[in-house]
Design a protein around this motif. Structure first.
Motif, PDB file in Angstrom:
ATOM      1  N   GLU A  37       0.872  -1.179   0.000  1.00 35.94           N
ATOM      2  CA  GLU A  37       0.000   0.000   0.000  1.00 35.94           C
ATOM      3  C   GLU A  37       0.904   1.223   0.000  1.00 35.94           C
ATOM      4  O   GLU A  37       1.976   1.193   0.584  1.00 35.94           O
ATOM      5  N   PHE A  38       0.425   2.291  -0.623  1.00 33.89           N
ATOM      6  CA  PHE A  38       1.232   3.507  -0.705  1.00 33.89           C
ATOM      7  C   PHE A  38       0.488   4.651  -0.025  1.00 33.89           C
ATOM      8  O   PHE A  38      -0.719   4.740  -0.156  1.00 33.89           O
ATOM      9  N   PRO A  39       1.165   5.550   0.647  1.00 35.46           N
ATOM     10  CA  PRO A  39       2.620   5.608   0.821  1.00 35.46           C
ATOM     11  C   PRO A  39       3.135   4.767   1.992  1.00 35.46           C
ATOM     12  O   PRO A  39       4.339   4.662   2.187  1.00 35.46           O
ATOM     13  N   LEU A  40       2.203   4.161   2.750  1.00 32.87           N
ATOM     14  CA  LEU A  40       2.632   3.285   3.844  1.00 32.87           C
ATOM     15  C   LEU A  40       1.523   2.293   4.162  1.00 32.87           C
ATOM     16  O   LEU A  40       0.374   2.502   3.768  1.00 32.87           O
ATOM     17  N   ALA A  75       8.892   0.549   1.875  1.00 35.35           N
ATOM     18  CA  ALA A  75      10.125   1.172   1.374  1.00 35.35           C
ATOM     19  C   ALA A  75      10.134   2.617   1.858  1.00 35.35           C
ATOM     20  O   ALA A  75       9.090   3.142   2.257  1.00 35.35           O
ATOM     21  N   ASP A  76      11.303   3.237   1.844  1.00 35.58           N
ATOM     22  CA  ASP A  76      11.307   4.683   2.075  1.00 35.58           C
ATOM     23  C   ASP A  76      11.968   5.448   0.925  1.00 35.58           C
ATOM     24  O   ASP A  76      12.232   6.636   1.042  1.00 35.58           O
ATOM     25  N   ARG A  77      12.239   4.738  -0.174  1.00 39.36           N
ATOM     26  CA  ARG A  77      12.683   5.405  -1.406  1.00 39.36           C
ATOM     27  C   ARG A  77      11.830   4.878  -2.543  1.00 39.36           C
ATOM     28  O   ARG A  77      11.561   3.687  -2.608  1.00 39.36           O
ATOM     29  N   SER A  78      11.443   5.772  -3.438  1.00 34.41           N
ATOM     30  CA  SER A  78      10.716   5.303  -4.620  1.00 34.41           C
ATOM     31  C   SER A  78      11.715   4.634  -5.571  1.00 34.41           C
ATOM     32  O   SER A  78      12.932   4.788  -5.435  1.00 34.41           O
ATOM     33  N   PHE A  79      11.195   3.923  -6.534  1.00 30.62           N
ATOM     34  CA  PHE A  79      12.040   3.307  -7.561  1.00 30.62           C
ATOM     35  C   PHE A  79      12.944   4.364  -8.210  1.00 30.62           C
ATOM     36  O   PHE A  79      14.130   4.119  -8.450  1.00 30.62           O
ATOM     37  N   TYR A  80      12.394   5.556  -8.455  1.00 27.53           N
ATOM     38  CA  TYR A  80      13.160   6.608  -9.158  1.00 27.53           C
ATOM     39  C   TYR A  80      14.296   7.134  -8.284  1.00 27.53           C
ATOM     40  O   TYR A  80      15.358   7.497  -8.776  1.00 27.53           O
ATOM     41  N   ALA A  82       6.249   7.246   2.735  1.00 29.49           N
ATOM     42  CA  ALA A  82       6.293   7.911   4.037  1.00 29.49           C
ATOM     43  C   ALA A  82       7.696   7.755   4.617  1.00 29.49           C
ATOM     44  O   ALA A  82       8.417   6.818   4.274  1.00 29.49           O
ATOM     45  N   PRO A  83       8.099   8.672   5.504  1.00 35.16           N
ATOM     46  CA  PRO A  83       9.384   8.494   6.180  1.00 35.16           C
ATOM     47  C   PRO A  83       9.393   7.162   6.934  1.00 35.16           C
ATOM     48  O   PRO A  83       8.348   6.703   7.393  1.00 35.16           O
ATOM     49  N   HIS A  84      10.580   6.571   7.048  1.00 38.55           N
ATOM     50  CA  HIS A  84      10.610   5.197   7.569  1.00 38.55           C
ATOM     51  C   HIS A  84      10.099   5.085   8.996  1.00 38.55           C
ATOM     52  O   HIS A  84       9.555   4.069   9.392  1.00 38.55           O
ATOM     53  N   SER A  85      10.266   6.160   9.775  1.00 42.69           N
ATOM     54  CA  SER A  85       9.786   6.068  11.164  1.00 42.69           C
ATOM     55  C   SER A  85       8.264   5.851  11.187  1.00 42.69           C
ATOM     56  O   SER A  85       7.746   5.065  11.982  1.00 42.69           O
ATOM     57  N   ALA A 142      15.800  -0.803  11.410  1.00 40.82           N
ATOM     58  CA  ALA A 142      14.569  -0.719  12.219  1.00 40.82           C
ATOM     59  C   ALA A 142      13.668  -1.933  11.939  1.00 40.82           C
ATOM     60  O   ALA A 142      13.039  -2.477  12.860  1.00 40.82           O
ATOM     61  N   CYS A 143      13.623  -2.362  10.669  1.00 38.58           N
ATOM     62  CA  CYS A 143      12.831  -3.560  10.335  1.00 38.58           C
ATOM     63  C   CYS A 143      13.423  -4.784  11.022  1.00 38.58           C
ATOM     64  O   CYS A 143      12.698  -5.636  11.547  1.00 38.58           O
ATOM     65  N   ARG A 144      14.746  -4.901  10.968  1.00 40.95           N
ATOM     66  CA  ARG A 144      15.427  -6.019  11.635  1.00 40.95           C
ATOM     67  C   ARG A 144      15.028  -6.066  13.109  1.00 40.95           C
ATOM     68  O   ARG A 144      14.646  -7.117  13.633  1.00 40.95           O
ATOM     69  N   ASP A 145      15.108  -4.909  13.777  1.00 38.21           N
ATOM     70  CA  ASP A 145      14.837  -4.877  15.218  1.00 38.21           C
ATOM     71  C   ASP A 145      13.372  -5.168  15.516  1.00 38.21           C
ATOM     72  O   ASP A 145      13.047  -5.863  16.481  1.00 38.21           O
TER      73      ASP A 145
END
Ligand SMILES: [Zn+2]
Length: 505
Positions: free
Chosen positions: A122-125, A152-157, A181-184, A223-226
């Motif tokens: 889902e976008f953006p988060l 993700a926190d970066r688009s493909f571009y 969205a920002p990763h946080s 952050a995903c790992r944790d």
């Protein structure tokens, strides 16, 4: 208690079939006994005469959000597909998300699949409501699933160095609006989703899906790992799916994508790398040492022209391997039998001694027990006491079993899903003699057709944008992937991406 009687049961390890009755208690297989040796007064009896009973196949990798985009692309690479993601998976209502997931799950069940690893985007988060809609769809169809919000926190571009710089101003401005969205925020959303999980984890499990290494900042991956460790859930990522990705990884990190993930501490027994085509011996041993799984998707790899994972080498490294269909925008059917067939056949292309070919039994193992482990379900993937009663009834009168000489070979080389007569999941016949007992496929079809009619109008602008971008993105990405030495010229000595007019081709 239930007795499934008169069938031939595919045995683990040998993948030979034996006449046995299956005793089911609730959702679990209680025993396998000699035919007609248990009378079971009062027990429900299910006739499996003339049927081969096999464990439900497990799909190691799919994406519910693109089921409604089935068949829209022909000659598209992975990068062209990523360039089209905003419209193929965007503007979906909750109902659309539900319908897409239900259509995909229904197709999988119809083709003898009883569990899937779904990286749902889902976008953006990700949202709790969206994930809930997908979980409900799988539950309503009656299938098991591990759902990893694809994040993700970066688009493909933004992820492909130099790509933004080479676009004309108007197109660059347009794609810069496609932002995650920002990763946080994304990590917080995932935390809420997993912590408030109310689904029975025997049926619907949560996981995390940071989509592609370089589409995620290092802080995000850590952050995903944790979060995965804290909440005890799995992680699935697309790893080195295309040559371009492998090259970008080298340039961005100075090491392979797998080495990068290893350095960040992402790899482990709960980690599943989807595709893993452009990896080397060092990558394989890192993944194997960590006890990770691979989801091999030969159909998708063929269609997108991504290259092909070397299944023999993956197996030789001691890796656990699952087989996947990938989503409908890149494969485009959801047929686990085809995944087995292709996995086995493609291993024979090239100049390999016959001992290196992937056998039917190895393909069956990957599509059952290998998949079960990758998804994090402990008691599925074989017909044995203590395992869930996820059983596919194959009609041995189907012409591709006439004559039936070797069930393992014929399941992998002949079966195309049309021999699937009934599907039991957790002791419940979800598909009974070709008819769903859980959902109304006609109603689903109507809902899907209505959704697509509406979405094609709503996504017209996004589609037009991606079609304008496609030739530029395609040329740039294939140029970048064509010759490794080109890549060296995309960064200056400090690692800053060069502008388009500075790149020497
Ligand atoms: Zn995928």
């Amino acid at each position: 208690m239930m007795i499934i009687h008169g069938g031939r049961v595919l045995r683990p390890a040998t993948f030979d079939a034996e006449p046995l009755d299956v005793i089911v208690d609730g959702d679990t297989i209680a025993d396998l006994v000699a035919p007609a040796s248990v009378r079971g007064e009062g027990a429900r009896r299910v006739d499996a005469s003339g049927k081969l009973l096999i464990p439900g196949l497990v799909n190691g990798h799919t994406h519910a959000q693109v089921t409604l985009a089935r068949g829209v692309f022909d000659r598209y690479t992975l990068e062209l597909y990523l360039n089209a993601m905003a419209w193929t998976g965007g503007r979906r209502t909750l109902e659309d998300k539900y319908v897409a997931a239900a259509v995909g799950a229904a197709e999988l069940v119809r083709k003898g699949c009883t569990a899937a690893y779904d990286m749902f985007a889902e976008f953006p988060l990700p949202t709790a409501e969206g994930i809930d809609a997908v979980a409900r769809a799988y539950r309503d169809v009656g299938m098991r699933v591990t759902i990893a919000p694809m994040i993700a926190d970066r688009s493909f571009y933004q992820a492909i160095p130099g790509l933004l710089d080479m676009l004309p101003d108007d197109l660059r401005d347009a794609v810069l609006k496609i932002e995650y969205a920002p990763h946080s925020q994304t990590v917080a959303a995932c935390r809420t989703i997993v912590q408030s999980w109310t689904w029975d984890r025997d049926c619907v499990r949560p996981a995390l899906g940071p989509t592609i290494p370089h589409h995620c900042s290092d802080e995000f991956l850590v952050a995903c790992r944790d979060l995965a460790a804290e909440l005890d859930v799995g992680i699935q990522m697309h790893v080195a799916e295309s040559k371009l990705q492998a090259i970008v990884g080298q340039r961005r990190y100075g090491k392979s994508l797998v080495a990068h993930l290893d350095a960040l501490g992402l790899l482990g027994p709960h980690f599943c790398a989807s595709h893993a085509i452009w990896i080397d011996a060092d990558d394989r041993s890192r993944l194997a040492r960590a006890g990770a799984s691979i989801a091999h998707n030969p159909g998708s790899n063929f269609k997108l022209g991504s290259g092909m994972a070397d299944l023999r080498r993956l197996l030789d490294s001691g890796l656990n391997v699952a087989l996947g269909t990938d989503g409908c925008a890149s494969s485009d059917n959801l047929n686990p039998y085809e995944a087995m067939r292709l996995a086995s056949f493609v291993s024979r292309v090239g100049d390999h001694p016959v001992e290196r070919w992937v056998s039917s039994r190895e393909a069956l193992h990957a599509a059952t027990e290998g998949g079960a482990r990758a998804l994090g379900f402990e008691r599925i993937g074989r017909i044995a006491p203590g395992y869930k009663a996820d059983i596919v009834f194959i009609d041995l009168a189907a012409l591709h079993y006439v004559p039936c000489n070797d069930v393992a070979n014929q399941l992998v080389f002949c079966e195309d899903g049309t021999g699937v007569e009934s599907v039991m999941i957790g002791g419940r016949l979800v598909l009974d003699h070709g008819r769903f007992t859980t959902i109304d496929p006609l109603k689903l079809r109507k809902q899907a057709e209505e959704a697509v009619a509406r979405l094609s109008a709503q996504t017209r602008e996004g589609r037009a944008l991606s079609e304008r971008l496609a030739p530029l993105v395609g040329r740039y990405c294939s140029g970048l992937a064509a010759e490794p030495h080109h890549v060296h010229q995309l960064w200056n000595s400090t690692g800053k991406p060069l502008a388009a007019n500075e790149i020497k081709w």
